[in-house]
Scaffold this motif. Structure first.
Motif, PDB file in Angstrom:
ATOM      1  N   UNK A  65       0.847  -1.211   0.000  1.00  0.00           N
ATOM      2  CA  UNK A  65       0.000   0.000   0.000  1.00  0.00           C
ATOM      3  C   UNK A  65       0.876   1.253   0.000  1.00  0.00           C
ATOM      4  N   UNK A  66       1.968   1.227   0.794  1.00  0.00           N
ATOM      5  CA  UNK A  66       2.858   2.401   0.857  1.00  0.00           C
ATOM      6  C   UNK A  66       3.562   2.641  -0.475  1.00  0.00           C
ATOM      7  N   UNK A  67       4.051   1.542  -1.053  1.00  0.00           N
ATOM      8  CA  UNK A  67       4.843   1.667  -2.291  1.00  0.00           C
ATOM      9  C   UNK A  67       4.006   2.001  -3.518  1.00  0.00           C
ATOM     10  N   UNK A  68       2.850   1.295  -3.621  1.00  0.00           N
ATOM     11  CA  UNK A  68       2.080   1.395  -4.882  1.00  0.00           C
ATOM     12  C   UNK A  68       0.711   2.042  -4.706  1.00  0.00           C
ATOM     13  N   UNK A  69       0.348   2.383  -3.476  1.00  0.00           N
ATOM     14  CA  UNK A  69      -0.971   2.990  -3.237  1.00  0.00           C
ATOM     15  C   UNK A  69      -2.030   1.918  -2.993  1.00  0.00           C
ATOM     16  N   UNK A  70      -3.099   2.309  -2.282  1.00  0.00           N
ATOM     17  CA  UNK A  70      -4.169   1.369  -1.916  1.00  0.00           C
ATOM     18  C   UNK A  70      -4.827   0.738  -3.133  1.00  0.00           C
ATOM     19  N   UNK A  71      -4.868   1.496  -4.239  1.00  0.00           N
ATOM     20  CA  UNK A  71      -5.545   0.979  -5.430  1.00  0.00           C
ATOM     21  C   UNK A  71      -4.842  -0.244  -6.002  1.00  0.00           C
ATOM     22  N   UNK A  72      -3.628  -0.521  -5.540  1.00  0.00           N
ATOM     23  CA  UNK A  72      -2.911  -1.701  -6.042  1.00  0.00           C
ATOM     24  C   UNK A  72      -3.281  -2.963  -5.259  1.00  0.00           C
ATOM     25  N   UNK A  73      -4.203  -2.805  -4.306  1.00  0.00           N
ATOM     26  CA  UNK A  73      -4.618  -3.975  -3.515  1.00  0.00           C
ATOM     27  C   UNK A  73      -6.069  -4.308  -3.842  1.00  0.00           C
ATOM     28  N   UNK A  74      -6.327  -5.576  -4.156  1.00  0.00           N
ATOM     29  CA  UNK A  74      -7.691  -6.024  -4.477  1.00  0.00           C
ATOM     30  C   UNK A  74      -8.047  -7.227  -3.604  1.00  0.00           C
ATOM     31  N   UNK A  75      -9.340  -7.543  -3.595  1.00  0.00           N
ATOM     32  CA  UNK A  75      -9.785  -8.680  -2.784  1.00  0.00           C
ATOM     33  C   UNK A  75     -10.839  -9.471  -3.546  1.00  0.00           C
ATOM     34  N   UNK A  76     -10.882 -10.755  -3.242  1.00  0.00           N
ATOM     35  CA  UNK A  76     -11.966 -11.602  -3.742  1.00  0.00           C
ATOM     36  C   UNK A  76     -12.688 -12.133  -2.517  1.00  0.00           C
ATOM     37  N   UNK A  77     -13.923 -11.660  -2.344  1.00  0.00           N
ATOM     38  CA  UNK A  77     -14.714 -12.142  -1.212  1.00  0.00           C
ATOM     39  C   UNK A  77     -15.550 -13.332  -1.695  1.00  0.00           C
ATOM     40  N   UNK A  78     -16.372 -13.897  -0.802  1.00  0.00           N
ATOM     41  CA  UNK A  78     -17.044 -15.140  -1.188  1.00  0.00           C
ATOM     42  C   UNK A  78     -18.424 -15.275  -0.572  1.00  0.00           C
ATOM     43  N   UNK A  79     -19.344 -15.839  -1.377  1.00  0.00           N
ATOM     44  CA  UNK A  79     -20.661 -16.204  -0.844  1.00  0.00           C
ATOM     45  C   UNK A  79     -20.590 -17.436   0.036  1.00  0.00           C
ATOM     46  N   UNK A  80     -19.435 -18.123   0.036  1.00  0.00           N
ATOM     47  CA  UNK A  80     -19.254 -19.265   0.947  1.00  0.00           C
ATOM     48  C   UNK A  80     -18.822 -18.794   2.328  1.00  0.00           C
ATOM     49  N   UNK A  81     -18.407 -17.523   2.433  1.00  0.00           N
ATOM     50  CA  UNK A  81     -17.914 -17.007   3.718  1.00  0.00           C
ATOM     51  C   UNK A  81     -19.084 -16.525   4.566  1.00  0.00           C
ATOM     52  N   UNK A  82     -18.872 -16.455   5.868  1.00  0.00           N
ATOM     53  CA  UNK A  82     -19.912 -15.925   6.755  1.00  0.00           C
ATOM     54  C   UNK A  82     -19.908 -14.396   6.658  1.00  0.00           C
ATOM     55  N   UNK A  83     -20.971 -13.805   7.180  1.00  0.00           N
ATOM     56  CA  UNK A  83     -21.061 -12.337   7.163  1.00  0.00           C
ATOM     57  C   UNK A  83     -19.908 -11.698   7.923  1.00  0.00           C
ATOM     58  N   UNK A  84     -19.519 -12.322   9.030  1.00  0.00           N
ATOM     59  CA  UNK A  84     -18.435 -11.744   9.843  1.00  0.00           C
ATOM     60  C   UNK A  84     -17.132 -11.757   9.062  1.00  0.00           C
ATOM     61  N   UNK A  85     -16.929 -12.837   8.275  1.00  0.00           N
ATOM     62  CA  UNK A  85     -15.704 -12.936   7.484  1.00  0.00           C
ATOM     63  C   UNK A  85     -15.723 -11.907   6.353  1.00  0.00           C
ATOM     64  N   UNK A  86     -16.873 -11.772   5.697  1.00  0.00           N
ATOM     65  CA  UNK A  86     -16.982 -10.780   4.613  1.00  0.00           C
ATOM     66  C   UNK A  86     -16.780  -9.370   5.161  1.00  0.00           C
TER      67      UNK A  86
END
Ligand code: SF4
Ligand code: SF4
Ligand code: FES
Length: 539
Positions: free
Chosen positions: A319-340
């Motif tokens: 994040x420091x080197x390339x900025x927050x926009x360089x970080x992405x996530x894949x969330x899941x419908x298999x995960x619980x609400x707390x995890x999401x």
């Protein structure tokens, strides 16, 4: 013109001296149950039409010369019913003796023993003796009716519940009655198999051990099983279920009554969904914890805290080197609400801008229970997970070098996306995966954190109709596995955010602390029945 007479919605009657007021469409079994009085039944099932053929529900009704069957007798104003009079008791004893004439009494080898209605009613309403001295009528003890169901003809008491289920619930009509008298037998029609998507339910509603599920048959005695009230993770319906657990293993999944979600049923796929958790290769074996350097083929186990440190430090650096926009996530419908919610908070902390939710659809919605969305919590992810991108957009951005770090929660973009996804995600500075099983994505990860599988964690999920429900654990977490919210919130804390919650309830309240339909909720409000939030207003 004749004046219309309005029938009152409720009627008052007397059962065993108790005055009961009940809706006028109830039968005597249901009315008695309201007064806490049991009238035994075999063929009656509250979700099926009344057959009235087993006769065990005999009761005496004043002003009627003979005992009447309670299941097909509607309540009436002023009716006086006696379930314990000598006449009623003798009538039921006669029926019990009759039903057991040809029954093999093989409870010691019967899977239903311990939860068999015949066994229980025989104990409470029979005499314990038989006057029958002839040879019982014998039947085939192992008839293969379909992919999941075996029929034992000797144990069948001809209640027709299974036939009515296939006629009235699934409308598939595979089963019928054949022959006559004491040779009558249920079976599939010529050329048919009992292979509808809900065939296991016939075993649930069979009052005896005549229909058994192949996958559970002879595996466990039911009295060893601890039944944990949870929900199915097989699709977006979120059917209410019991997990039958013994010695840290799920042996069967059974439907749990839910008027709002699945009535009394579950599909066969959901019933057997526990098997996939038992055959998959787990990320953490009993000795190892998180794995680091799996991509380089230098896998070595780390202690969980060291892994959280390493993950947070690397993410912070990207994040420091390339900025927050360089970080992405894949969330899941298999995960619980707390995890999401935890992943979404980590993304906010890092300034990450892209989160995708992979779609897992198969087949069609079948109009009964089955949904084509094969995740339990996609609606939750859309509500709370910060979803704002498509998976292919993230893969393309990674291929162009715009994304340098990717956090993957309970998904396998490389296994499902093939070589192209593998090549794109192989160029990242950090591929961080949280999963319970070893997938191609886990193998390609720089850091893989083991998380609990289904049955090992508390959590909440929102079904496709907007009903919030609780998953409950009955199994111990495997190795060093945690619910995914724990490592995710630990990373948030190490990046300067709030301390991580230490319990599921705290994690739930943290998800409910942001504006939205969950705002201000706590787990007791959800309870085992769930909470309808479809029309909940944003605060
Ligand atoms: S198999 Fe079971 S459900 Fe079907 S008629 Fe026989 S006893 Fe009833
Ligand atoms: S319909 Fe869906 S939620 Fe219900 S038992 Fe089947 S897979 Fe599970
Ligand atoms: S339950 Fe009434 S006749 Fe079977």
């Amino acid at each position: 013109m004749a004046e219309e007479t309005q029938q009152p919605a409720e009627v008052t009657l007397t059962i065993d001296g108790e005055t009961v007021t009940v809706p006028r469409e109830m039968n005597l079994i249901q009315a008695a149950a309201k007064a806490g009085i049991e009238i035994p039944s075999f063929c009656f099932h509250h979700r099926l039409s009344v057959a009235g053929n087993c006769r065990i529900c005999l009761v005496e009704i004043e002003k009627m010369p003979k005992n009447q069957i309670a299941c097909s007798t509607r309540v009436a104003p002023g009716m006086v019913v006696k379930t314990r009079s000598e006449k009623a008791v003798k009538g039921r004893q006669g029926v019990m003796e009759f039903l057991l004439i040809n029954h093999p009494l093989d409870c010691p080898i019967c899977d239903k023993a311990g939860e068999c209605i015949l066994q229980s009613h025989s104990f409470h309403y029979g005499t314990g003796q038989s006057r029958f001295e002839g040879e019982k009528v014998h039947g085939d003890k192992q008839v293969d009716l379909g992919p999941h169901i075996v029929f034992d003809a000797e144990r069948c008491i001809k209640c027709t519940r299974c036939i009515r289920f296939c006629d009235e619930v699934t409308h598939t009509h595979e089963l019928g009655f054949f022959n006559r008298g004491d040779h009558s037998i249920i079976g599939t029609f010529p050329g048919r198999r009992l292979d509808n998507a809900y065939s296991g339910c016939t075993s649930d509603i069979c009052p005896v051990g005549a229909l058994t599920v192949k996958e559970f048959r002879f595996k466990q005695r039911v009295w060893f099983l601890k039944n944990t009230a949870s929900i199915c993770s097989g699709c977006a319906r979120g059917c209410n279920v019991y997990l039958g657990i013994h010695q840290n293993r799920i042996w069967r999944i059974m439907p749990r009554e839910s008027e709002a979600v699945n009535k009394s049923w579950i599909c066969d796929e959901g019933r057997l969904s526990y098997e996939r958790y038992q055959i998959a290769e787990r990320l953490a074996d009993a000795r190892s914890g998180p794995m680091v350097g799996t991509a380089a083929g230098t896998a070595r186990p780390l202690m969980p805290r060291a892994a959280w440190e390493e993950a947070a430090a690397t993410l912070g650096e990207v994040a420091r080197k390339h900025g927050g926009a360089s970080i992405a996530a894949i969330t899941s419908g298999h995960a619980t609400l707390e995890e999401q919610a935890a992943l979404a908070e980590l993304m906010r902390t890092l300034g990450g801008t892209r989160t995708a939710l992979p779609v897992h659809e198969r087949g069609e919605d079948d109009g009964l229970l089955i949904r084509k969305d094969k995740t339990m919590n996609s609606r939750g992810a859309l509500l709370i997970g910060g979803v704002n991108a498509r998976l292919d957009e993230i893969v393309a951005a990674a291929a162009k070098g715009e994304i340098r770090a990717l956090i993957v929660l309970r998904e396998d973009p490389i296994g499902e996306g093939g070589e192209e996804a593998g090549a794109a995600l192989g160029t990242l500075d950090l591929l961080l995966t949280l999963d319970w099983r070893v997938t191609p994505t886990v193998r390609a990860s720089d850091l893989a954190l083991p998380v609990c599988a289904y049955g090992e964690l508390d959590g909440s999920a929102m079904n496709f109709e907007g009903r919030l429900q609780l998953l409950r654990p009955g199994l111990l977490p495997h190795g060093e596995s945690d619910p995914a919210w724990r490592p995710l919130y630990e990373m948030v804390a190490r990046l300067g955010g709030e301390p991580a919650p230490q319990s599921f309830r705290d994690a739930f309240r943290r998800s409910a602390s942001r504006p939205g339909p969950l705002f201000g909720l706590d787990t007791p409000a959800v309870g085992t029945a769930g909470l309808d939030l479809a029309n909940a207003k944003e605060p």
